[in-house]
Design an enzyme around this catalytic site. Structure first.
Site, PDB file in Angstrom:
ATOM      1  N   CYS A 190       0.800  -1.092  -0.275  1.00 54.08           N
ATOM      2  CA  CYS A 190       0.084   0.066  -0.056  1.00 54.08           C
ATOM      3  C   CYS A 190       0.880   1.419  -0.137  1.00 54.08           C
ATOM      4  O   CYS A 190       1.413   1.532  -1.052  1.00 54.08           O
ATOM      5  CB  CYS A 190      -0.994  -0.040   1.307  1.00 54.08           C
ATOM      6  SG  CYS A 190      -2.468   0.848   0.819  1.00 54.08           S
ATOM      7  N   HIS A 239      -3.315  -5.128   1.795  1.00 51.54           N
ATOM      8  CA  HIS A 239      -2.832  -5.615   2.869  1.00 51.54           C
ATOM      9  C   HIS A 239      -2.695  -6.882   3.276  1.00 51.54           C
ATOM     10  O   HIS A 239      -3.494  -7.590   3.917  1.00 51.54           O
ATOM     11  CB  HIS A 239      -3.501  -4.799   4.232  1.00 51.54           C
ATOM     12  CG  HIS A 239      -3.068  -3.413   4.112  1.00 51.54           C
ATOM     13  ND1 HIS A 239      -2.215  -2.642   5.269  1.00 51.54           N
ATOM     14  CD2 HIS A 239      -3.658  -2.431   3.494  1.00 51.54           C
ATOM     15  CE1 HIS A 239      -2.184  -1.401   4.733  1.00 51.54           C
ATOM     16  NE2 HIS A 239      -3.184  -1.271   3.891  1.00 51.54           N
ATOM     17  N   GLU A 276      -0.928  -8.730   5.061  1.00 49.01           N
ATOM     18  CA  GLU A 276      -0.569  -8.771   6.745  1.00 49.01           C
ATOM     19  C   GLU A 276      -1.913  -8.900   7.418  1.00 49.01           C
ATOM     20  O   GLU A 276      -1.876  -9.240   8.342  1.00 49.01           O
ATOM     21  CB  GLU A 276       0.441  -7.994   7.350  1.00 49.01           C
ATOM     22  CG  GLU A 276      -0.018  -6.624   7.349  1.00 49.01           C
ATOM     23  CD  GLU A 276      -0.337  -5.650   6.190  1.00 49.01           C
ATOM     24  OE1 GLU A 276      -0.446  -6.216   5.089  1.00 49.01           O
ATOM     25  OE2 GLU A 276      -0.796  -4.357   6.476  1.00 49.01           O
TER      26      GLU A 276
HETATM   27  N1  GLN Z   1      -3.776   6.326   1.089  1.00 46.60           N
HETATM   28  C1  GLN Z   1      -2.205   6.151   1.482  1.00 46.60           C
HETATM   29  C2  GLN Z   1      -1.307   6.817   0.883  1.00 46.60           C
HETATM   30  O1  GLN Z   1      -1.779   7.420  -0.204  1.00 46.60           O
HETATM   31  C3  GLN Z   1      -2.192   4.812   1.576  1.00 46.60           C
HETATM   32  C4  GLN Z   1      -3.032   3.953   2.353  1.00 46.60           C
HETATM   33  C5  GLN Z   1      -2.368   2.531   3.005  1.00 46.60           C
HETATM   34  O2  GLN Z   1      -1.355   2.378   3.206  1.00 46.60           O
HETATM   35  N2  GLN Z   1      -3.202   1.860   3.865  1.00 46.60           N
HETATM   36  O3  GLN Z   1      -0.224   6.846   1.083  1.00 46.60           O
END
Ligand code: GLN
Length: 190
Positions: free
Chosen positions: A76, A167, A169
């Protein structure tokens, strides 16, 4: 195998637990010099712009050197940090993964959701939280998992760099982390 988890912010502890479950020794990386002690690194989810602030210029440079030579898995926000091109808004990336990635790409309605995608040919639960979308992958980038009717790439790999827009994890399925540990062990033996 010693795996670092960047522990500046975000959900690093769930990665620690998963890695330990899979038999890896885990180092919670809070200082740049700890990067010298590890065979691979996970950059967790969180807020990529906050990561950049907390890293500072020196931390960012040290991390940039690290990802050139050692296996790294970004989830992410971590995937956003590894990219060559970040949109919405534009932001500096480590340039280790030849992708265009768009932050917060699913809009408010589906801010966070659990969806089923396909990883290594099998259905896989995927937890998306304010997730980015990989809009373009470079020629060297292999797509390991897809999601949705358009088969959006959600896990990708380029050499020793891996990234997931969700995610792994947070699900019981350990296969994505296992794939990263395999990558680290192949690199370490090479
Ligand atoms: N929205 C976050 C970003 O732009 C990422 C979200 C996340 O890691 N769950 O950095």
């Amino acid at each position: 195998m010693r795996i670092g988890v960047l522990a500046l912010q975000g959900d690093f502890d769930a990665h620690r637990k998963r890695l330990e479950e899979l038999g890896a020794e885990v180092v919670l990386v809070k200082k740049p010099e700890q990067l010298d002690e590890i065979d691979g690194l996970i950059i967790p989810g969180g807020e990529s712009s906050t990561f950049l602030k907390l890293l500072g210029e020196a931390g960012f440079e040290k991390l940039k050197q690290f990802v050139r030579v050692k296996p790294t898995f970004g989830t992410c926000a971590g995937a956003i940090l590894l990219a060559t091109d970040v949109e919405n808004p534009q932001q500096a990336g480590l340039g280790a993964l030849d992708i265009v990635i768009r932050r917060n790409a699913y809009g408010r309605q589906v801010d966070s959701s659990i969806r089923e995608g396909v990883f290594a040919g099998s259905p896989t639960e995927m937890v998306f939280i304010r997730a980015p979308k990989i809009e373009r992958v470079g020629r060297e980038v292999e797509v390991l998992a897809t999601e949705g009717k358009d088969k959006d790439p959600v896990v990708v790999r380029q050499g020793k760099i891996m990234a997931a827009t969700f995610h792994p994890e947070l699900s019981d399925d350990t296969r994505v982390h296992r794939a990263f540990l395999d990558l680290v062990s192949n690199e370490t033996q090479a």
